[in-house]
Write an enzyme that holds these catalytic residues in place. Structure first.
Site, short mmCIF file in Angstrom:
data_model
loop_
_atom_site.label_atom_id
_atom_site.label_comp_id
_atom_site.label_asym_id
_atom_site.label_seq_id
_atom_site.Cartn_x
_atom_site.Cartn_y
_atom_site.Cartn_z
N ASN A 111 -43.05 -42.29 53.46
CA ASN A 111 -42.18 -43.05 52.58
C ASN A 111 -42.92 -44.13 51.80
OD1 ASN A 111 -42.23 -44.04 55.44
ND2 ASN A 111 -41.34 -45.86 54.49
N GLN B 295 -37.74 -38.80 53.91
CA GLN B 295 -38.23 -39.04 52.55
C GLN B 295 -38.50 -37.74 51.81
OE1 GLN B 295 -38.22 -41.50 49.83
NE2 GLN B 295 -38.58 -42.57 51.75
N HIS C 232 -28.79 -40.91 52.22
CA HIS C 232 -28.91 -41.77 51.04
C HIS C 232 -30.24 -41.63 50.32
CE1 HIS C 232 -31.48 -45.20 52.58
NE2 HIS C 232 -31.22 -44.55 53.69
N CYS D 134 -43.52 -60.21 54.16
CA CYS D 134 -43.78 -61.62 54.48
C CYS D 134 -43.10 -61.96 55.80
CB CYS D 134 -43.26 -62.50 53.35
SG CYS D 134 -43.69 -64.23 53.52
#
Length: 381
Positions: free
Chosen positions: A151, A179, A201, A325
């Site tokens: 992915n 994916q 999705h 992060c």
């Protein structure tokens, strides 16, 4: 806004929404009920199961509906390894470039349940090679799990070869095809896998629904128990409208695959060519050829990937990065780190993924502005 993050999620196809709509209010029955409301709902679920089985070239009773690709991965790994532990086969083979639904599950199984995990190394393109698998398999291996297509970097793994190596040793093989299913053939007879995960999705279906192919005879311990739905492997009232939408989206993905690939692949090649030509110290991540047709991913030396995403978003472009992060400290993703890139490269990652609604005008607009944003992210790092 120009959306270039189709690997993260896709909009629901209008045809899929039309197929789902009757099951929210008109045919709202519980598939486990014996009256006609329940019978209509059950018929919709079983028709959807047949549609998915046709796309995967398997039996309908080998399809287990779940809530998402992550749950499908969890059921495959947890279910197989619980049986493995009972039969003196505690080893699980997987890699550090898997989706977290696999890698984090493997870590938890090792920490709390006594599963022995061997992390398969990948090559510079993030691929698990057949030679690597041959060296790793042993009599104590219960399961190997290697994704069909990555992915984050788009690399396609030689799953059919890897599964064949495992089959020769009586080892179960699972692949995360979440994916891959939008653009690759997921014929399980050709892939030779025992289990395969999907999530709706990623191919223009609804969020909140997935499926796990489980080859007949594969023994799994269910991780959700209750009323015995989904052949006793996944209890809980089936989400009828979402299951119907999932099946219709997968049917369309299979039916329109060639058309969709022909649309996105030239755009992807344009992105790769222009980025490598126009931006200094740019490197393609993932395999240059064996990669998803809609997927382009890069690292930029001395750039800040998170800042680059913010700059692009402010300018109207939705992309994603391989670095996350964490508590104020940007760290390279596990996938990028597994490629052996140094930190000054790995922190500057960017993923551009295209879809059936992407246009040449959108791509040109993006490519004309990207070099200045990469330069700014380097200056501000």
């Amino acid at each position: 806004m120009i959306y270039l993050d189709y690997a993260a999620t896709t909009p629901v196809d209008a045809r899929v929404l039309d197929a789902m709509t009757p099951y929210f209010a008109d045919s709202f029955g519980n598939p486990s009920s014996v009256h006609r409301f329940g019978q209509r709902a059950e018929a919709a679920v079983e028709s959807a199961r047949e549609t998915v089985a046709s796309a995967l070239h398997c039996r309908p009773d080998e399809i287990v509906f779940t809530s998402c690709g992550s749950e499908s991965d969890n059921l495959a790994l947890r279910g197989a390894m619980m049986f493995g532990l009972q039969n003196d086969r505690p080893w699980l083979l997987t890699s550090r470039v898997e989706h977290h639904a696999v890698s984090k599950t493997a870590e938890q199984l090792e920490k709390y349940y006594g599963v022995q995990v061997e992390w398969l190394p990948v090559d510079a393109h993030g691929m698990v090679t057949p030679e690597t698998m041959r060296r790793a398999v042993c009599d104590g291996t219960a399961l190997a799990s290697v994704m069909l297509a990555n992915n984050e970097i788009g690399t396609i793994n030689p799953v059919a070869e890897l599964a064949s190596i495992c089959r020769e040793r009586g080892i179960l093989f699972h692949t995360d095809a979440v994916q891959a299913a939008a653009y690759l053939d997921v014929d399980v007879t050709q892939l030779g896998v025992d289990m395969l995960s999907l999530g709706g999705h990623k191919f223009y279906g609804p969020k909140g629904v997935g499926a796990l192919y489980v080859k007949k005879g594969t023994r799994l311990v269910p991780h959700t128990t209750g009323g015995g739905q989904e052949f006793g492997l996944r209890a809980g009232t089936q989400n009828v409208p979402y299951i119907v939408g999932f099946a219709e989206a997968l049917r369309l993905a299979a039916e329109e695959r060639e058309e969709r690939v022909a649309h996105v692949q030239p755009l992807r090649d344009q992105v790769i060519g222009r980025v490598l030509e126009d931006i200094p110290d740019a490197q393609l991540t993932g395999h240059p050829e064996n990669r998803l047709p809609n997927h382009a991913s890069f690292v930029f030396k001395d750039a800040d990937g998170n800042l680059l995403l913010q700059l692009l978003d402010a300018a109207g472009f939705a992309c994603s990065s391989g670095s996350a992060c964490k508590t104020g400290n940007p760290e390279p993703s596990e996938v990028v780190a597994a490629l052996g890139l140094s930190r000054d490269w790995a922190l500057g990652s960017l993923r551009i993924t295209l879809g059936k609604d992407s246009t040449p005008e959108q791509i040109n607009s993006f490519l004309n502005l990207l070099p200045s944003f990469v330069e700014k992210s380097r200056a501000l790092r």
